[in-house]
Design an enzyme around this catalytic site. Structure first.
Site, PDB file in Angstrom:
ATOM      1  N   ASP A  70       0.864  -1.186   0.000  1.00 50.95           N
ATOM      2  CA  ASP A  70       0.000   0.000   0.000  1.00 50.95           C
ATOM      3  C   ASP A  70       0.898   1.233   0.000  1.00 50.95           C
ATOM      4  OD1 ASP A  70      -3.246   0.349   0.951  1.00 50.95           O
ATOM      5  OD2 ASP A  70      -1.948   2.132   0.959  1.00 50.95           O
ATOM      6  N   THR A  82     -13.812  -3.040  -7.656  1.00 53.73           N
ATOM      7  CA  THR A  82     -15.005  -3.008  -8.502  1.00 53.73           C
ATOM      8  C   THR A  82     -14.731  -2.076  -9.680  1.00 53.73           C
ATOM      9  OG1 THR A  82     -16.349  -3.383  -6.559  1.00 53.73           O
ATOM     10  CG2 THR A  82     -17.491  -2.529  -8.507  1.00 53.73           C
ATOM     11  N   GLU A  99     -15.298  -8.898  -5.697  1.00 50.59           N
ATOM     12  CA  GLU A  99     -15.371  -9.139  -4.259  1.00 50.59           C
ATOM     13  C   GLU A  99     -16.777  -8.803  -3.748  1.00 50.59           C
ATOM     14  OE1 GLU A  99     -13.053 -10.362  -1.935  1.00 50.59           O
ATOM     15  OE2 GLU A  99     -15.005 -10.327  -0.947  1.00 50.59           O
ATOM     16  N   CYS A 109     -19.833   1.499  -1.213  1.00 51.09           N
ATOM     17  CA  CYS A 109     -20.140   0.685  -2.395  1.00 51.09           C
ATOM     18  C   CYS A 109     -21.464   1.010  -3.081  1.00 51.09           C
ATOM     19  CB  CYS A 109     -20.092  -0.791  -2.013  1.00 51.09           C
ATOM     20  SG  CYS A 109     -18.431  -1.302  -1.566  1.00 51.09           S
ATOM     21  N   ARG A 117     -17.711   6.551   4.924  1.00 48.47           N
ATOM     22  CA  ARG A 117     -17.922   6.998   3.545  1.00 48.47           C
ATOM     23  C   ARG A 117     -19.418   6.960   3.226  1.00 48.47           C
ATOM     24  NH1 ARG A 117     -13.238   3.454   0.630  1.00 48.47           N
ATOM     25  NH2 ARG A 117     -13.823   1.968   2.240  1.00 48.47           N
TER      26      ARG A 117
HETATM   27  N1  NAD Z   1     -15.223  -1.887   1.085  1.00 44.23           N
HETATM   28  C1  NAD Z   1     -15.963  -2.913   0.676  1.00 44.23           C
HETATM   29  O1  NAD Z   1     -16.784  -3.439   1.433  1.00 44.23           O
HETATM   30  C2  NAD Z   1     -15.805  -3.446  -0.719  1.00 44.23           C
HETATM   31  C3  NAD Z   1     -16.372  -4.690  -1.046  1.00 44.23           C
HETATM   32  C4  NAD Z   1     -16.254  -5.168  -2.356  1.00 44.23           C
HETATM   33  C5  NAD Z   1     -15.560  -4.446  -3.309  1.00 44.23           C
HETATM   34  N2  NAD Z   1     -15.009  -3.249  -2.965  1.00 44.23           N
HETATM   35  C6  NAD Z   1     -14.227  -2.546  -3.998  1.00 44.23           C
HETATM   36  O2  NAD Z   1     -12.846  -2.803  -3.725  1.00 44.23           O
HETATM   37  C7  NAD Z   1     -12.046  -1.655  -4.021  1.00 44.23           C
HETATM   38  C8  NAD Z   1     -11.293  -1.219  -2.775  1.00 44.23           C
HETATM   39  O3  NAD Z   1     -12.226  -0.842  -1.786  1.00 44.23           O
HETATM   40  P1  NAD Z   1     -11.781  -0.587  -0.270  1.00 44.23           P
HETATM   41  O4  NAD Z   1     -13.008  -0.288   0.488  1.00 44.23           O
HETATM   42  O5  NAD Z   1     -10.890  -1.684   0.171  1.00 44.23           O
HETATM   43  O6  NAD Z   1     -10.928   0.744  -0.462  1.00 44.23           O
HETATM   44  P2  NAD Z   1      -9.990   1.479   0.589  1.00 44.23           P
HETATM   45  O7  NAD Z   1     -10.037   2.913   0.246  1.00 44.23           O
HETATM   46  O8  NAD Z   1     -10.318   1.038   1.969  1.00 44.23           O
HETATM   47  O9  NAD Z   1      -8.530   0.903   0.246  1.00 44.23           O
HETATM   48  C9  NAD Z   1      -7.841   1.168  -0.935  1.00 44.23           C
HETATM   49  C10 NAD Z   1      -6.352   1.146  -0.591  1.00 44.23           C
HETATM   50  O10 NAD Z   1      -5.594   1.238  -1.792  1.00 44.23           O
HETATM   51  C11 NAD Z   1      -4.449   2.046  -1.541  1.00 44.23           C
HETATM   52  N3  NAD Z   1      -3.951   2.535  -2.828  1.00 44.23           N
HETATM   53  C12 NAD Z   1      -4.541   3.399  -3.673  1.00 44.23           C
HETATM   54  N4  NAD Z   1      -3.763   3.579  -4.762  1.00 44.23           N
HETATM   55  C13 NAD Z   1      -2.675   2.800  -4.595  1.00 44.23           C
HETATM   56  C14 NAD Z   1      -1.510   2.546  -5.373  1.00 44.23           C
HETATM   57  N5  NAD Z   1      -1.345   3.133  -6.562  1.00 44.23           N
HETATM   58  N6  NAD Z   1      -0.581   1.698  -4.884  1.00 44.23           N
HETATM   59  C15 NAD Z   1      -0.751   1.107  -3.690  1.00 44.23           C
HETATM   60  N7  NAD Z   1      -1.832   1.306  -2.909  1.00 44.23           N
HETATM   61  C16 NAD Z   1      -2.778   2.136  -3.348  1.00 44.23           C
HETATM   62  C17 NAD Z   1      -4.962   3.122  -0.609  1.00 44.23           C
HETATM   63  O11 NAD Z   1      -3.898   3.728   0.110  1.00 44.23           O
HETATM   64  C18 NAD Z   1      -5.910   2.327   0.280  1.00 44.23           C
HETATM   65  O12 NAD Z   1      -5.276   1.852   1.440  1.00 44.23           O
HETATM   66  C19 NAD Z   1     -13.038  -0.617  -4.568  1.00 44.23           C
HETATM   67  O13 NAD Z   1     -13.080  -0.761  -5.967  1.00 44.23           O
HETATM   68  C20 NAD Z   1     -14.369  -1.043  -3.958  1.00 44.23           C
HETATM   69  O14 NAD Z   1     -15.459  -0.629  -4.739  1.00 44.23           O
HETATM   70  C21 NAD Z   1     -15.098  -2.743  -1.701  1.00 44.23           C
HETATM   71  O1  UPG Z   2     -32.286  -3.939   4.575  1.00 45.70           O
HETATM   72  C1  UPG Z   2     -31.336  -3.160   4.502  1.00 45.70           C
HETATM   73  C2  UPG Z   2     -29.997  -3.591   4.341  1.00 45.70           C
HETATM   74  C3  UPG Z   2     -28.981  -2.643   4.244  1.00 45.70           C
HETATM   75  N1  UPG Z   2     -29.273  -1.316   4.314  1.00 45.70           N
HETATM   76  C4  UPG Z   2     -28.189  -0.323   4.174  1.00 45.70           C
HETATM   77  O2  UPG Z   2     -27.448  -0.643   3.018  1.00 45.70           O
HETATM   78  C5  UPG Z   2     -26.095  -0.234   3.151  1.00 45.70           C
HETATM   79  C6  UPG Z   2     -25.155  -1.329   2.749  1.00 45.70           C
HETATM   80  O3  UPG Z   2     -25.233  -2.393   3.659  1.00 45.70           O
HETATM   81  P1  UPG Z   2     -24.399  -3.745   3.470  1.00 45.70           P
HETATM   82  O4  UPG Z   2     -24.696  -4.312   2.158  1.00 45.70           O
HETATM   83  O5  UPG Z   2     -24.643  -4.580   4.655  1.00 45.70           O
HETATM   84  O6  UPG Z   2     -22.907  -3.177   3.574  1.00 45.70           O
HETATM   85  P2  UPG Z   2     -21.648  -3.033   2.631  1.00 45.70           P
HETATM   86  O7  UPG Z   2     -20.479  -3.355   3.485  1.00 45.70           O
HETATM   87  O8  UPG Z   2     -21.714  -1.721   1.933  1.00 45.70           O
HETATM   88  O9  UPG Z   2     -21.723  -4.236   1.532  1.00 45.70           O
HETATM   89  C7  UPG Z   2     -22.283  -4.068   0.233  1.00 45.70           C
HETATM   90  O10 UPG Z   2     -21.339  -3.505  -0.658  1.00 45.70           O
HETATM   91  C8  UPG Z   2     -20.118  -4.281  -0.791  1.00 45.70           C
HETATM   92  C9  UPG Z   2     -19.187  -3.489  -1.688  1.00 45.70           C
HETATM   93  O11 UPG Z   2     -19.443  -3.652  -3.035  1.00 45.70           O
HETATM   94  C10 UPG Z   2     -20.456  -5.646  -1.352  1.00 45.70           C
HETATM   95  O12 UPG Z   2     -19.258  -6.404  -1.487  1.00 45.70           O
HETATM   96  C11 UPG Z   2     -21.444  -6.352  -0.429  1.00 45.70           C
HETATM   97  O13 UPG Z   2     -21.805  -7.612  -0.994  1.00 45.70           O
HETATM   98  C12 UPG Z   2     -22.670  -5.464  -0.275  1.00 45.70           C
HETATM   99  O14 UPG Z   2     -23.608  -6.065   0.634  1.00 45.70           O
HETATM  100  C13 UPG Z   2     -25.945   0.204   4.616  1.00 45.70           C
HETATM  101  O15 UPG Z   2     -25.972   1.613   4.657  1.00 45.70           O
HETATM  102  C14 UPG Z   2     -27.170  -0.355   5.311  1.00 45.70           C
HETATM  103  O16 UPG Z   2     -27.593   0.445   6.382  1.00 45.70           O
HETATM  104  C15 UPG Z   2     -30.583  -0.892   4.474  1.00 45.70           C
HETATM  105  O17 UPG Z   2     -30.862   0.310   4.513  1.00 45.70           O
HETATM  106  N2  UPG Z   2     -31.582  -1.828   4.559  1.00 45.70           N
END
Ligand code: NAD
Ligand code: UPG
Length: 437
Positions: free
Chosen positions: A30, A120, A148, A257, A324
């Site tokens: 990172d 994503t 993911e 997300c 966020r």
């Molecule tokens: N947060 C979730 O629940 C979730 C779930 C599924 C998919 N995603 C997707 O996964 C991706 C990452 O999400 P996140 O929540 O983990 O983000 P995040 O902001 O928590 O983490 C991203 C990390 O990447 C690092 N980074 C950025 N540019 C870089 C570079 N050039 N070299 C090295 N490190 C670098 C940042 O410093 C940061 O620590 C996004 O596309 C998001 O949409 C997130």
């Molecule tokens: O019945 C419900 C369920 C959820 N929420 C809201 O929806 C948002 C998202 O909730 P949740 O899906 O549990 O959290 P995330 O961690 O954002 O996860 C979603 O977003 C991720 C990033 O893409 C995906 O990987 C996951 O599968 C997807 O569930 C939150 O603000 C919740 O409060 C509601 O308002 N009503």
């Protein structure tokens, strides 16, 4: 296998730690020096249940390393990209970080390695990465899409016991490598082309967001016709074709997300001249939900100037420190625009996590935060908030108005404690009479 994970946020860190626990040798990189320093000391930079002990265990087992640079790449079989893909002003995903990483990997990865996108990314990105690598003379690197699906708050269990694995691959050999990478997991695998995998990710998030906006619209109608949305959700959810999840009415979805990915999918559709009307409405409904508490306060108090309001919850949902697109911050800002004095309570999101949000007054004791308040709004359904002692709250608040933005408070208990409770279409037991109309 030897695995490189770039980006140690919610996705990259959890992925890296879990892959190490599967027995792979994992290096996580990172650019954030502070995160890497913490991680090398076994400290988790995010609040995620169970992650820190597993991180420490894998460090001690010497299967997991952290670095700020992709230094020695000679050995890696696969590099996973898990950097952020934030929204641009038009809603489309910003792929700057993704392509920065690809450039570096193109210069450093060994012959025949795989690059996988965990981030994503818009449909077609894997193909664009491949074309870009070709311009760098790297036709040997294969690009795969491994979207993911983890949720914050349950990220570890979602990764160790996922509902499914989606492998977007260009050939059988890539599929074999991905199966080997995930070999301890006995879950359904959907193998498909890369655009399909990228679309499965967006379509899944968009569908869940649609369920939320749908039930929120139903709640708003319940409100006006005297029906109880909690029971409507229950009644609908018992139909296995509908399912009970994601039918909780309230302030709508936040987080890093759903808001980002729904807008990005509207944009992806627009790029191929398709007007995704349904998803546009989902986004609009979600935005409108957040304005509701302010409307209710105005109806009850009239002028909000100098009104003292406590927002209960800052995190976008319980179980995470992530703020966020948190509804709390937006509602707080709107209230301040109306002249209200706003303070927050959250059991996890304390000043430590809010370093860049100087204007947010957050307290770690709900009873201190509620002292002398005219009104309270429940934004996040943390257990500490759901289980508040409202009789005690009644002795310290100045006013008696509570807006429950997550439909989690017991209307009868609140009434007994002398509060006026409003929520999203959720009525106490007397509504049974109304529903029998
Ligand atoms: N947060 C979730 O629940 C979730 C779930 C599924 C998919 N995603 C997707 O996964 C991706 C990452 O999400 P996140 O929540 O983990 O983000 P995040 O902001 O928590 O983490 C991203 C990390 O990447 C690092 N980074 C950025 N540019 C870089 C570079 N050039 N070299 C090295 N490190 C670098 C940042 O410093 C940061 O620590 C996004 O596309 C998001 O949409 C997130
Ligand atoms: O019945 C419900 C369920 C959820 N929420 C809201 O929806 C948002 C998202 O909730 P949740 O899906 O549990 O959290 P995330 O961690 O954002 O996860 C979603 O977003 C991720 C990033 O893409 C995906 O990987 C996951 O599968 C997807 O569930 C939150 O603000 C919740 O409060 C509601 O308002 N009503």
């Amino acid at each position: 296998m030897k695995v490189l994970v770039v980006g140690t946020g919610y996705v990259g860190l959890v992925t890296g730690v879990c892959l190490a626990s599967f027995g792979h040798d994992v290096v996580c990189v990172d650019q954030d020096q502070q995160k890497i320093t913490m991680l090398n000391m076994g400290e988790c930079p995010i609040y995620e249940d169970g992650l820190e002990p597993l991180l420490q265990e894998q460090l001690l087992e010497h299967r997991l390393w952290f670095d700020t640079k992709i230094s020695d790449c000679a050995d890696f079989d696969i590099a996973l990209i898990a950097v952020g893909t934030p929204p641009r002003s038009d809603g489309s995903a910003d792929l700057t970080s993704v392509f920065e990483v690809v450039t570096e990997l193109g210069n450093k990865l060994k012959q025949g390695a795989l690059i996988g996108t965990k981030s994503t990314v818009p449909v077609g990105t894997a193909h664009s990465i491949e074309t870009y690598l070709e311009t760098m003379g790297r036709r040997d690197i294969r690009v795969v899409s491994i979207p993911e699906f983890l949720r914050e708050g349950s990220a570890l269990s979602d990764t160790l016991q996922p509902s499914r694995l989606i492998f977007g691959v260009p050939d059988d050999e890539s599929l074999r490598v991905l199966k080997q990478l995930h070999s301890p997991l006995d879950v359904p695998i959907v193998a498909c082309n890369r655009s399909t995998a990228e679309m499965i990710k967006y379509a899944s998030n968009a569908f869940l967001a649609t369920k939320i906006s749908f039930i929120n619209e139903i709640a708003n109608i319940c409100e006006r016709v005297g029906a109880d949305v909690q029971l409507v959700s229950q009644g609908m959810g018992l139909d296995p074709r509908i399912g009970s999840s994601f039918l909780r009415a309230g302030l709508g979805y936040g987080g890093s997300c759903f808001p980002k990915d729904t807008r990005a999918l509207v944009n992806i559709a627009g790029d191929v001249a398709y007007d995704f009307k349904l998803l546009k409405a989902v986004v609009e409904v979600n935005q409108r939900q957040r304005t509701e508490p302010i409307e209710r306060l105005r109806q009850w108090f009239g002028d909000l100037n100098n009104l003292r309001v406590t927002l209960l919850g800052v995190a976008f949902k319980p179980g995470t420190n992530d703020i966020r697109e948190s509804p709390a911050l937006e509602i707080g800002e709107r209230l301040r625009d109306h002249g209200a004095q706003v303070q927050f309570y959250d059991p996890v999101v304390t000043r430590f996590w809010l370093q860049k949000q100087e204007s947010v007054r957050v307290m770690d004791d709900p009873y201190v935060a509620l002292q002398n308040s005219d009104a309270a709004i429940v934004v996040t359904e943390w257990p500490e908030i759901v289980e508040l002692d409202w009789i005690r709250v009644g002795t310290i608040m100045r006013g008696r108005f509570v807006f429950d933005g997550r439909n989690v408070l017991d209307p009868v208990a609140l009434e007994r404690a002398g509060f006026v409770l409003e929520n999203f279409g959720f009525h106490p037991a007397p509504s049974l009479a109304a529903t029998s109309r």
